[in-house]
Design a protein around this motif. Sequence first.
Motif, PDB file in Angstrom:
ATOM      1  N   GLN A  55       0.869  -1.178   0.000  1.00 34.29           N
ATOM      2  CA  GLN A  55       0.000   0.000   0.000  1.00 34.29           C
ATOM      3  C   GLN A  55       0.908   1.230   0.000  1.00 34.29           C
ATOM      4  N   THR A  56       0.979   1.966  -1.072  1.00 30.89           N
ATOM      5  CA  THR A  56       1.746   3.221  -1.072  1.00 30.89           C
ATOM      6  C   THR A  56       0.828   4.320  -0.525  1.00 30.89           C
ATOM      7  N   PRO A  57       1.332   5.514  -0.291  1.00 28.10           N
ATOM      8  CA  PRO A  57       0.428   6.604   0.140  1.00 28.10           C
ATOM      9  C   PRO A  57      -0.637   6.914  -0.909  1.00 28.10           C
TER      10      PRO A  57
END
Length: 211
Positions: A55-57
């Motif tokens: 999960q990236t930002p």
Amino acid sequence: MRLHVADHPLVAHKLSVLRDVSTPSPTFRQLVDELVTLLAYEATRHVRTEEVPVQTPVALTTGIKLADPSPIVVPILRAGLGMLDGMTRLLPTAEVGFLGLRRDEETLEAITYANRLPDDLSGRQCFLLDPMLATGGTLVASIDYVLQRGARDVTVVCLLAAPEGLKLVEEFVGDRADVSVVVAAVDERLNEKAYIVPGLGDAGDRLYGIV
Ligand SMILES: O=P(O)(O)OC[C@H]1O[C@H](OP(=O)(O)OP(=O)(O)O)[C@H](O)[C@@H]1O
Ligand SMILES: O=c1cc[nH]c(=O)[nH]1
Ligand SMILES: [Mg+2]
């Protein structure tokens, strides 16, 4: 057996300083460490990985991580110990086994004085570390230990190899396993004492100073 000679100006530069007889032990140790990280980049090109969700930002994506079972790194004592930190820095999840071999300088036979490896290496990628591949006796004995425990995927990381040693390893391995040798340079030959020419002298003594 596959041979990969690292062809990079930084490798050639660091190796030239290592070869210099006037390079003192602390600098020698530092350069071995730096060279290993450059060679490890090539040696780990086929390290096994698996996909993981990340999960990236901004979004959910797919990344990769080193697969299980983790690789095993085996420094061949003494001199191979100087390559261990550089290798595990790039392979932080690797386990570490140990082989202690020394070459009898009269008979050139490799004598084993330490062996701490998992009994079962089947399915494990093995990385053997030894700066010098001279007659090849030490490396053949070391590869034999890991093959006997079921390893079939072996990568050797060396700084210098002699053609004579590479030939011996190639003949020993045949089609028994997938063995790659990654080296900073292949030198000209062995001298009458089976030292690599031009080489860098006795790697263990230059790293640790005790004969
Ligand atoms: O290809 P070979 O002819 O077998 O020679 C190569 C071996 O010799 C050196 O070790 P050494 O026996 O000096 O032990 P050390 O690492 O304790 O110095 C070197 O680090 C290799 O292990
Ligand atoms: O040149 C050589 C040969 C064997 N072992 C070394 O350390 N150096
Ligand atoms: Mg030595």
